[in-house]
Design a protein around this motif. Structure first.
Motif, PDB file in Angstrom:
ATOM      1  N   PHE A 279       0.846  -1.209   0.000  1.00  0.00           N
ATOM      2  CA  PHE A 279       0.000   0.000   0.000  1.00  0.00           C
ATOM      3  C   PHE A 279       0.877   1.253   0.000  1.00  0.00           C
ATOM      4  CE2 PHE A 279      -2.631  -3.054   2.557  1.00  0.00           C
ATOM      5  CZ  PHE A 279      -3.622  -3.253   1.609  1.00  0.00           C
ATOM      6  N   VAL A 280       2.006   1.163   0.702  1.00  0.00           N
ATOM      7  CA  VAL A 280       2.925   2.308   0.808  1.00  0.00           C
ATOM      8  C   VAL A 280       3.506   2.630  -0.566  1.00  0.00           C
ATOM      9  CG1 VAL A 280       5.098   3.108   1.823  1.00  0.00           C
ATOM     10  CG2 VAL A 280       3.530   1.720   3.180  1.00  0.00           C
ATOM     11  N   LEU A 281       3.959   1.587  -1.256  1.00  0.00           N
ATOM     12  CA  LEU A 281       4.584   1.801  -2.560  1.00  0.00           C
ATOM     13  C   LEU A 281       3.539   2.240  -3.584  1.00  0.00           C
ATOM     14  CD1 LEU A 281       7.010  -1.268  -2.468  1.00  0.00           C
ATOM     15  CD2 LEU A 281       7.527   1.109  -1.916  1.00  0.00           C
ATOM     16  N   GLU A 282       2.377   1.577  -3.516  1.00  0.00           N
ATOM     17  CA  GLU A 282       1.275   1.918  -4.441  1.00  0.00           C
ATOM     18  C   GLU A 282       0.885   3.387  -4.343  1.00  0.00           C
ATOM     19  OE1 GLU A 282      -2.582  -0.074  -3.819  1.00  0.00           O
ATOM     20  OE2 GLU A 282      -1.494  -1.869  -4.438  1.00  0.00           O
ATOM     21  N   ASN A 283       0.927   3.921  -3.113  1.00  0.00           N
ATOM     22  CA  ASN A 283       0.470   5.303  -2.902  1.00  0.00           C
ATOM     23  C   ASN A 283       1.608   6.310  -2.850  1.00  0.00           C
ATOM     24  OD1 ASN A 283      -2.604   5.203  -2.443  1.00  0.00           O
ATOM     25  ND2 ASN A 283      -1.805   3.464  -1.292  1.00  0.00           N
ATOM     26  N   ASP A 284       2.821   5.822  -3.148  1.00  0.00           N
ATOM     27  CA  ASP A 284       3.953   6.715  -3.364  1.00  0.00           C
ATOM     28  C   ASP A 284       4.342   7.533  -2.124  1.00  0.00           C
ATOM     29  OD1 ASP A 284       5.895   7.707  -5.089  1.00  0.00           O
ATOM     30  OD2 ASP A 284       4.688   9.442  -5.640  1.00  0.00           O
ATOM     31  N   ALA A 285       4.387   6.887  -0.974  1.00  0.00           N
ATOM     32  CA  ALA A 285       4.821   7.597   0.233  1.00  0.00           C
ATOM     33  C   ALA A 285       6.308   7.900   0.123  1.00  0.00           C
ATOM     34  CB  ALA A 285       4.564   6.741   1.461  1.00  0.00           C
ATOM     35  N   ALA A 286       6.707   9.042   0.683  1.00  0.00           N
ATOM     36  CA  ALA A 286       8.122   9.437   0.597  1.00  0.00           C
ATOM     37  C   ALA A 286       8.941   8.775   1.705  1.00  0.00           C
ATOM     38  CB  ALA A 286       8.235  10.943   0.684  1.00  0.00           C
ATOM     39  N   GLY A 287       8.279   8.056   2.584  1.00  0.00           N
ATOM     40  CA  GLY A 287       8.967   7.363   3.669  1.00  0.00           C
ATOM     41  C   GLY A 287       7.928   6.703   4.566  1.00  0.00           C
ATOM     42  N   ILE A 288       8.398   6.116   5.657  1.00  0.00           N
ATOM     43  CA  ILE A 288       7.475   5.562   6.661  1.00  0.00           C
ATOM     44  C   ILE A 288       7.612   6.455   7.886  1.00  0.00           C
ATOM     45  CG2 ILE A 288       6.922   3.553   8.107  1.00  0.00           C
ATOM     46  CD1 ILE A 288       6.833   2.432   5.428  1.00  0.00           C
ATOM     47  N   GLY A 289       6.500   7.029   8.322  1.00  0.00           N
ATOM     48  CA  GLY A 289       6.555   7.932   9.475  1.00  0.00           C
ATOM     49  C   GLY A 289       6.190   7.247  10.762  1.00  0.00           C
ATOM     50  N   LEU A 290       5.588   6.073  10.657  1.00  0.00           N
ATOM     51  CA  LEU A 290       5.225   5.303  11.858  1.00  0.00           C
ATOM     52  C   LEU A 290       5.075   3.843  11.479  1.00  0.00           C
ATOM     53  CD1 LEU A 290       4.167   4.892  14.806  1.00  0.00           C
ATOM     54  CD2 LEU A 290       1.893   5.468  13.976  1.00  0.00           C
ATOM     55  N   PHE A 291       6.014   3.040  11.948  1.00  0.00           N
ATOM     56  CA  PHE A 291       5.861   1.580  11.846  1.00  0.00           C
ATOM     57  C   PHE A 291       5.478   1.153  13.249  1.00  0.00           C
ATOM     58  CE2 PHE A 291       8.383  -2.585  10.687  1.00  0.00           C
ATOM     59  CZ  PHE A 291       7.325  -3.342  11.151  1.00  0.00           C
ATOM     60  N   ARG A 292       4.222   0.716  13.425  1.00  0.00           N
ATOM     61  CA  ARG A 292       3.763   0.306  14.757  1.00  0.00           C
ATOM     62  C   ARG A 292       4.331  -1.082  15.042  1.00  0.00           C
ATOM     63  NH1 ARG A 292      -1.073   3.387  13.111  1.00  0.00           N
ATOM     64  NH2 ARG A 292      -1.702   4.705  14.852  1.00  0.00           N
ATOM     65  N   SER A 293       5.520  -1.121  15.628  1.00  0.00           N
ATOM     66  CA  SER A 293       6.225  -2.409  15.764  1.00  0.00           C
ATOM     67  C   SER A 293       5.485  -3.389  16.659  1.00  0.00           C
ATOM     68  CB  SER A 293       7.638  -2.181  16.303  1.00  0.00           C
ATOM     69  OG  SER A 293       7.569  -1.796  17.658  1.00  0.00           O
ATOM     70  N   GLU A 294       4.574  -2.895  17.482  1.00  0.00           N
ATOM     71  CA  GLU A 294       3.870  -3.830  18.372  1.00  0.00           C
ATOM     72  C   GLU A 294       3.058  -4.858  17.599  1.00  0.00           C
ATOM     73  OE1 GLU A 294       3.675  -0.607  18.543  1.00  0.00           O
ATOM     74  OE2 GLU A 294       1.646   0.069  18.102  1.00  0.00           O
ATOM     75  N   PHE A 295       2.754  -4.554  16.320  1.00  0.00           N
ATOM     76  CA  PHE A 295       1.990  -5.529  15.536  1.00  0.00           C
ATOM     77  C   PHE A 295       2.799  -6.800  15.283  1.00  0.00           C
ATOM     78  CE2 PHE A 295      -0.985  -2.221  15.345  1.00  0.00           C
ATOM     79  CZ  PHE A 295      -2.202  -2.815  15.081  1.00  0.00           C
ATOM     80  N   LEU A 296       4.114  -6.700  15.317  1.00  0.00           N
ATOM     81  CA  LEU A 296       4.949  -7.912  15.214  1.00  0.00           C
ATOM     82  C   LEU A 296       4.700  -8.797  16.437  1.00  0.00           C
ATOM     83  CD1 LEU A 296       8.486  -6.596  14.227  1.00  0.00           C
ATOM     84  CD2 LEU A 296       6.868  -7.792  12.788  1.00  0.00           C
ATOM     85  N   TYR A 297       4.532  -8.135  17.576  1.00  0.00           N
ATOM     86  CA  TYR A 297       4.298  -8.872  18.819  1.00  0.00           C
ATOM     87  C   TYR A 297       2.876  -9.426  18.836  1.00  0.00           C
ATOM     88  CZ  TYR A 297       8.563  -6.616  20.602  1.00  0.00           C
ATOM     89  OH  TYR A 297       9.849  -6.183  20.794  1.00  0.00           O
ATOM     90  N   LEU A 298       1.932  -8.635  18.302  1.00  0.00           N
ATOM     91  CA  LEU A 298       0.525  -9.077  18.299  1.00  0.00           C
ATOM     92  C   LEU A 298       0.338 -10.307  17.405  1.00  0.00           C
ATOM     93  CD1 LEU A 298      -1.139  -5.580  18.057  1.00  0.00           C
ATOM     94  CD2 LEU A 298      -1.800  -7.290  19.728  1.00  0.00           C
ATOM     95  N   GLN A 299       1.167 -10.417  16.364  1.00  0.00           N
ATOM     96  CA  GLN A 299       1.027 -11.539  15.438  1.00  0.00           C
ATOM     97  C   GLN A 299       1.628 -12.821  15.979  1.00  0.00           C
ATOM     98  OE1 GLN A 299       3.017  -9.628  12.273  1.00  0.00           O
ATOM     99  NE2 GLN A 299       1.167  -8.858  11.350  1.00  0.00           N
TER     100      GLN A 299
END
Ligand code: PEP
Ligand code: MG
Length: 536
Positions: A279-299
């Protein structure tokens, strides 16, 4: 046709079949019951339902994959038939609940099968017998057997959706989220924005809608069940118009996010994991401003290892190919609960043991994440961001732990970069001491979801309070301006990564306030780019 009205959490139109979310079977507890006859009847009713489901699966397998594969469901039916005596005995002798009796019977049968050394076929059936037991338990609790595996994309209906549930969904099969509870600020709404699909909450839709055709209108907050032909036609046309708007926005891909007078804004994306990168690449974001790392833990079922985290962070850094990637350290607690953390129940979880407070208390958890982050820093342009900061000492302490981690990596000759460090401004305390914080860090990112909750003293999850909740409250806007000014006094760049950052009615205001970066769900990037490019 029936129409149910709720609140829209994200816009859009979706047309498809309605599917009720099946809750995963919960941990079975042993409970005392007085009426053992009624309890056994409850088991028999669930068993009948489970039998019908198994037969349906048998017929489907027969049609789709042939007799050999279908046979396994005959074995499931046979196991289920053999459950009765043991279940009845456990319920009557021990005066316990049927769920416990079924789970125990399943475990005992599985143990018996596992011991059949002379019959490898039956020995291999332990998972099947547990599957049968789980099915009956789910049916006793109102579920219907087959989890959330959908053959076609659906309008997903649920009482509520916890982040731990949404992470397990096959997102390519969800056209819209509709919840009976929840609030427009919940994580389901955030997920819907990331996926660019409509979401409604607080919709009093009955369970009977399951399986019927529906239309979700994310503009008005309504869902139509069994829509009339004219309504269906109207919405099909609307869906096409929406798709056309999307096509127009796509022309903004590859263009700079800059006002006519030349003020450039970093337009970044919020993500929950690698799965959102497309989704990030598709929508041409210039960077990532927030990677909610807790989702790695939730998974995960258990604490993700350093290696698992390293791989995820490295992939994001590599995929973003040198663009900035702001990774927020673990922000668990409050609305994001994980069983294996064994956090005590709190009276006031939003004001409780969460985020940086957990990391500074259980340093080993924090160090594992930091090691993974620093190792991944060698593969791209990573920035580390600390959540829920209220005091200077927290940042100083976190930075001293980072130094320890870096020293250790140096000793072991592991390559890493000295990455920029930032803090989230999510509490009124952080706003008021922003000048002091700015001296310690490279950037600020304003978490307006929590900043609004704490500034207005309004629980972001409590649906009863929505009429008191005002995302545009002057106090919140003033806090944002104060943060930007404080950051700029110390050469610290300032962004917004809360949901307000994507609010198109505020884009101009934020740019005029002096904001440097706006980070948002990928689907909002191109519309916000358009607003900024149209500004003088
Ligand atoms: C926020 O509070 O604005 C934020 C971005 O963090 P989260 O929504 O994950 O709490
Ligand atoms: Mg927050």
């Amino acid at each position: 046709m029936e129409v149910y009205q709720g609140k829209a959490s994200f816009k859009g139109v979706a047309i498809g079949r309605i599917a009720e979310m099946k809750k995963a079977s919960t941990v079975v507890r042993r409970m005392h019951v007085d009426d053992v006859d009624a309890e056994f009847q409850r088991y028999l009713a669930a068993k009948e339902q489970a039998q019908a489901e198994i037969m349906e699966l048998h017929d489907k397998a027969l049609k789709e994959v042939g007799e050999a594969q279908a046979e396994i469901f005959e074995v499931h039916a046979m196991f289920l038939d053999d459950f009765d005596d043991s279940v009845e005995n456990i319920i009557r002798e021990q005066s316990v609940n049927a769920e416990y009796a079924v789970a125990t019977t399943g475990d005992n049968t599985a143990a018996m099968l596992a011991a059949m050394d002379d019959n490898p076929y039956m020995q291999a059936r332990t998972t099947d017998v547990k599957d049968v037991a789980d099915r009956v338990i789910r049916d006793m609790n109102g579920g219907s057997g087959d989890g959330n595996v959908f053959t076609e994309p659906v309008l997903l209906i649920s009482d509520d959706l916890a982040p731990s549930e949404t992470v397990q969904l096959d997102k390519s099969k969800v056209l819209a989220f509709v919840t009976r509870g929840g609030s427009t600020n919940s994580h389901t709404a955030i997920l819907a924005r990331t996926m660019n699909i409509p979401a409604l909450c607080q919709v009093p839709i009955p369970k009977e809608a399951d399986g019927k055709m529906g239309i979700v209108d994310g503009f008005t907050g309504s869902i139509y069940v069994d829509p009339d032909a004219d309504i269906l036609e109207k919405y099909q046309q609307m869906a096409e118009e929406e798709a056309e708007k999307q096509r127009l926005l796509i022309q903004l891909k590859g263009k700079d996010t800059v006002t006519k007078s030349g003020k450039a804004i970093k337009l970044y994306a919020n993500i929950g994991g690698i799965g959102d990168l497309n989704f990030v690449l598709e929508n041409d974001a210039a960077g990532i401003g927030l990677f909610r790392s807790e989702f790695l833990y939730l998974q995960s079922e258990d604490y993700p290892t350093e290696e698992e985290q390293f791989k995820a962070y490295r992939t994001v850094a590599e995929m973003m190919a040198g663009k900035e990637v702001v990774i927020r350290t673990l922000d668990i607690g409050a609305d994001k609960q994980i069983d294996y953390f064994n956090l005590e129940k709190e009276e006031n979880p939003a004001l409780g043991f969460r985020a940086i407070r957990i990391c500074l208390t259980n340093e080993e958890i924090f160090k594992t994440q930091l090691r993974a982050l620093y190792r991944a820093s060698a593969y791209g342009n990573i920035c580390i961001m600390l959540p829920m900061i209220t005091s200077v000492w927290e940042v100083e302490k976190a930075k001293s732990i980072m130094e320890e981690v870096k020293d250790d990596l140096r000793i072991h000759k592991v390559p890493f970069k000295d990455v920029p460090i930032g803090v989230m401004i999510e509490t009124p305390a952080a706003v008021l001491i922003a000048d002091d914080l700015a001296e310690l860090v490279d950037f600020f990112s304003i978490g307006t979801n929590d900043l609004t909750q704490y500034t207005l003293a309004i629980d972001r999850q409590n649906q009863k309070l929505e009429r008191f909740f005002n995302a545009h409250h002057p106090a919140v806007l003033k806090a944002i301006q104060m943060t930007i000014d404080a950051g700029h006094r110390h050469n610290t760049w300032v962004g917004i990564c809360g949901e307000l950052g994507a609010d198109p009615t505020l884009t101009e205001t934020f740019v005029r306030m002096g904001i440097d970066e706006l980070s948002m769900s990928p689907s909002s990037i191109l519309p916000v780019r358009k607003i900024i490019r149209d500004m003088d």
